[in-house]
Motif scaffolding. Structure first.
Motif, PDB file in Angstrom:
ATOM      1  N   ASN A   1       0.842  -1.181   0.000  1.00  0.00           N
ATOM      2  CA  ASN A   1       0.000   0.000   0.000  1.00  0.00           C
ATOM      3  C   ASN A   1       0.889   1.247   0.000  1.00  0.00           C
ATOM      4  N   THR A   2       0.848   2.006  -1.069  1.00  0.00           N
ATOM      5  CA  THR A   2       1.702   3.181  -1.221  1.00  0.00           C
ATOM      6  C   THR A   2       0.951   4.444  -0.802  1.00  0.00           C
ATOM      7  N   HIS A   3       1.619   5.257  -0.001  1.00  0.00           N
ATOM      8  CA  HIS A   3       1.066   6.547   0.425  1.00  0.00           C
ATOM      9  C   HIS A   3       2.027   7.634  -0.036  1.00  0.00           C
ATOM     10  N   LYS A   4       1.558   8.491  -0.949  1.00  0.00           N
ATOM     11  CA  LYS A   4       2.413   9.572  -1.429  1.00  0.00           C
ATOM     12  C   LYS A   4       2.014  10.880  -0.753  1.00  0.00           C
ATOM     13  N   VAL A  70       5.246   5.689   6.571  1.00  0.00           N
ATOM     14  CA  VAL A  70       5.971   5.080   5.461  1.00  0.00           C
ATOM     15  C   VAL A  70       7.427   4.915   5.871  1.00  0.00           C
ATOM     16  N   ASP A  72      11.437   4.887   4.411  1.00  0.00           N
ATOM     17  CA  ASP A  72      12.401   5.118   3.343  1.00  0.00           C
ATOM     18  C   ASP A  72      13.518   4.099   3.535  1.00  0.00           C
TER      19      ASP A  72
END
Length: 186
Positions: A1-4, A70, A72
């Motif tokens: 699940n990507t959150h930008k 998130v 990094d």
């Protein structure tokens, strides 16, 4: 699940860089949790970037957080952290609805007050029933025609710390005015 982060345009965002394995992380997250609990219903979004090297530790910790978290994978060598000139963690930044950097952590004396400054407040004049909506902003962003009043104005100062339903008695050049707080949002 990507959150930008770019997906949050139009929202007030508290961007936070942290390392969950550091000693400062737990008390920092307790502070963020208090802030989030207080302002989440008004639309505050916390976007936390973990610079942890250990992905499993990050996942275990982040699973218990109510905000966006998130990781990094570049850790302390993160290009994103470098772009924000992060020198230590935790480091936080307030981003306004226009996706502009509003404040850096080291310049924020009172985080709660800094978040309140970015509020949109609907008021009702008790005497005449007139309603108005103001966004409380920094001095440099103030523009009365756009409904943006400086945090340094008597109205904004009188509203700081108020919640929906409270009545603020404010001294203005024309005398005293009683304003009921009808709604607060971001």
């Amino acid at each position: 699940n990507t959150h930008k982060l770019s997906d949050l345009k139009g929202k007030v965002v508290l961007l936070d860089f942290t390392i969950y394995q550091s000693a400062a992380s737990a008390p920092h997250n307790f502070l963020l949790n208090d802030l989030y609990t207080k302002y989440k219903d008004q639309g505050l979004v916390i976007y936390q970037v973990s610079l942890d090297a250990d992905e499993h530790f990050w996942k275990t910790t982040a699973d218990n957080l109510p905000w966006i978290s998130v990781r990094d994978a570049n850790g302390i060598y993160s290009n994103v952290a470098a772009m924000y000139n992060v020198k230590e963690v935790p480091s936080l930044f307030l981003i306004n609805r226009n996706s502009e950097l509003s404040a850096r952590g080291e310049t924020i004396k009172d985080l709660d007050a800094a978040v309140q400054i970015l509020n949109k407040v609907e008021l009702k004049n008790i005497k005449n029933g007139m309603k108005m909506i103001y966004t409380i902003v920094s001095e440099s962003e103030a523009n009365l025609k756009e409904g943006k009043i400086s945090v340094n104005t008597p109205i904004a100062q009188g509203l700081l710390g108020k919640k929906v339903g409270d009545v603020a008695e404010i001294k203005v050049p024309q005398g005293m005015v009683n304003l009921e707080v009808v709604n607060i949002s971001f």
